[in-house]
Scaffold this motif. Structure first.
Motif, PDB file in Angstrom:
ATOM      1  N   ILE A   1       0.873  -1.182   0.000  1.00 21.71           N
ATOM      2  CA  ILE A   1       0.000   0.000   0.000  1.00 21.71           C
ATOM      3  C   ILE A   1       0.906   1.227   0.000  1.00 21.71           C
ATOM      4  N   ASP A   2       0.569   2.220  -0.845  1.00 20.65           N
ATOM      5  CA  ASP A   2       1.463   3.379  -1.008  1.00 20.65           C
ATOM      6  C   ASP A   2       1.591   4.214   0.259  1.00 20.65           C
ATOM      7  N   ASP A   3       2.668   4.991   0.318  1.00 23.83           N
ATOM      8  CA  ASP A   3       2.945   5.873   1.450  1.00 23.83           C
ATOM      9  C   ASP A   3       1.935   7.028   1.475  1.00 23.83           C
ATOM     10  N   VAL A   4       1.899   7.720   2.607  1.00 28.76           N
ATOM     11  CA  VAL A   4       0.981   8.853   2.749  1.00 28.76           C
ATOM     12  C   VAL A   4       1.732  10.176   2.605  1.00 28.76           C
ATOM     13  N   SER A   5       1.042  11.174   2.044  1.00 36.04           N
ATOM     14  CA  SER A   5       1.633  12.510   1.914  1.00 36.04           C
ATOM     15  C   SER A   5       0.557  13.568   2.108  1.00 36.04           C
ATOM     16  N   ASP A   6       1.000  14.807   2.364  1.00 35.69           N
ATOM     17  CA  ASP A   6       0.071  15.921   2.642  1.00 35.69           C
ATOM     18  C   ASP A   6      -0.990  15.499   3.639  1.00 35.69           C
ATOM     19  N   THR A   7      -0.545  14.814   4.683  1.00 35.93           N
ATOM     20  CA  THR A   7      -1.480  14.193   5.614  1.00 35.93           C
ATOM     21  C   THR A   7      -2.349  15.236   6.313  1.00 35.93           C
ATOM     22  N   ASP A   8      -3.595  14.833   6.557  1.00 38.62           N
ATOM     23  CA  ASP A   8      -4.588  15.757   7.097  1.00 38.62           C
ATOM     24  C   ASP A   8      -5.171  15.167   8.383  1.00 38.62           C
ATOM     25  N   GLY A   9      -6.444  14.773   8.363  1.00 34.60           N
ATOM     26  CA  GLY A   9      -7.065  14.241   9.567  1.00 34.60           C
ATOM     27  C   GLY A   9      -6.533  12.862   9.944  1.00 34.60           C
ATOM     28  N   ILE A  10      -6.580  12.559  11.258  1.00 36.79           N
ATOM     29  CA  ILE A  10      -6.132  11.265  11.779  1.00 36.79           C
ATOM     30  C   ILE A  10      -7.065  10.823  12.910  1.00 36.79           C
ATOM     31  N   ALA A  11      -7.037   9.527  13.242  1.00 36.17           N
ATOM     32  CA  ALA A  11      -7.764   9.008  14.405  1.00 36.17           C
ATOM     33  C   ALA A  11      -7.047   7.762  14.886  1.00 36.17           C
ATOM     34  N   VAL A  12      -7.142   7.489  16.187  1.00 34.60           N
ATOM     35  CA  VAL A  12      -6.499   6.297  16.742  1.00 34.60           C
ATOM     36  C   VAL A  12      -7.446   5.652  17.740  1.00 34.60           C
TER      37      VAL A  12
END
Ligand code: CA
Ligand code: CA
Ligand code: CA
Ligand code: CA
Length: 358
Positions: A295-306
């Motif tokens: 699965i490709d890497d992430v960029s310009d990351t925005d919202g997150i949840a854990v």
């Protein structure tokens, strides 16, 4: 699968201490969601709803800020799009809200469609795994019927009351008490204050009674989350320190027992996530820099949840989900990382703290 798991663990081991970003962990995504329906900058912020009795039936919620609120199963496949066209921006989940004769789990989002400029609330039905709009009057107007940006929910341990926080691009903050109105939910403004510049990412610590707000070009502020909490905040993390790079975007809270855990921030300017202690002075802990694999890497990351809770068998010790601003040849989506691949032997792994009893 076992081999892949070991590989992911090996890659997640801290790689030493780059000058400004502390220890760096490099997990691989295990699952990614169906891309959102709209092109360009559309996917924004995820939330996690843990099923009350069957964790494998938990849902991921994701906003399409050009469309509606989307739910996904734990395999990443789209289940439902609700309120299409409402343009939700940030979404959060709250459990056990007293509604009608019982208790309801709710999703709350700030929406930016001109016909619903404000907060919308959806009930999450555990039986059907479907979301339904339960907002009194269709939406709760905010900022004098103008556009919200970030939002989150707060369930006060002190009073038992439920609140939503909302902010806008001018740094204005409003707090609304959420109350049942028959089978719907209404909001009453109980507090307003202001930061100096654009804010969005925000999260509450129910146990500590704290509100965190990301001022995108400045850093992360901590305020009291109580309605009488005033307007004085403390800047607990600054852009430029420990590699925190503007814009500071999504914030989320990993809750371990005894008030321990982590505040995690999306450091959009360098496509990483900064981990701070939940307790005390929110000291810096480490950097998460996901890698691309199957699965490709992430960029310009925005919202997150854990979440610290087990969900599907792929995620027995919780997971982190992040928006990916760029998906080659396709629309944006969300990517999921095993918490144990992030934690290694450095961070707490504690599945005991139940958000339904917070
Ligand atoms: Ca955002
Ligand atoms: Ca933003
Ligand atoms: Ca990366
Ligand atoms: Ca990507």
């Amino acid at each position: 699968m076992v081999v892949f798991g070991l590989l992911a663990f090996a890659l997640a081991a801290p790689r030493g201490s780059p000058a400004d970003g502390g220890p760096v962990v490099t997990p691989l995504a295990i699952v990614e969601t169906t891309p959102v329906p709209h092109e360009g900058d559309s996917a924004d912020d995820p939330a996690i709803w843990v099923h009350p009795t069957d964790p494998g039936k938990s849902l991921i919620l994701g906003t399409d800020k050009q469309g509606g609120l989307i739910s996904y199963g734990m395999d990443g496949r789209q289940v439902q799009i609700v309120s299409d066209g409402a343009r939700p921006n940030n979404v959060d989940v709250v459990y056990d809200f007293p509604l009608g004769a019982g208790r309801a789990d709710l999703a709350v989002a700030g929406c930016r469609d001109s016909k619903s400029l404000g907060l919308k609330v959806w009930r999450i039905d555990a039986e059907t795994r479907r979301l339904g709009d339960v907002t009194a009057g269709g939406f709760i107007p905010v900022f004098g019927h103008s556009e919200p940006y970030g939002s989150c929910v707060y369930h006060s341990r002190k009073s038992g009351k439920f609140y939503a926080f909302v902010n806008n691009k001018n740094g204005a903050q409003e707090q609304y008490e959420l109350t049942a109105a028959g089978d719907t939910i209404a909001g009453t403004k109980v507090r307003a204050f202001k930061l100096k510049s654009i804010t969005e990412g925000t999260v509450c610590d129910d146990e500590a009674g704290a509100l965190y707000v990301a001022e995108e070009r400045v850093g992360i502020w901590r305020f009291s989350a109580e309605p009488d909490g005033g307007s004085a905040g403390k800047l607990i993390a600054k852009v430029g320190e420990h590699g925190l790079a503007a814009d500071v975007e999504g914030l989320t809270l990993y809750c371990a027992a005894g008030g321990k855990g982590y505040l995690i921030a999306s450091s959009q300017g360098n496509n990483t996530f900064k981990v701070y202690a939940r307790e005390g002075d929110n000291g810096f802990v480490c950097t998460i820099d996901p890698r691309g694999g199957a699965i490709d890497d992430v960029s310009d990351t925005d919202g997150i949840a854990v979440t610290n809770r087990p969900t599907s068998t792929a995620f027995p010790k919780g997971f982190l989900i992040v928006q990916d601003g760029s998906k080659k040849g396709g629309h944006q989506n969300f990517k999921l990382y095993r918490w144990e691949d992030i934690a290694g032997d450095r961070l707490w792994i504690d599945t005991s703290e139940d958000p339904r009893r917070r």
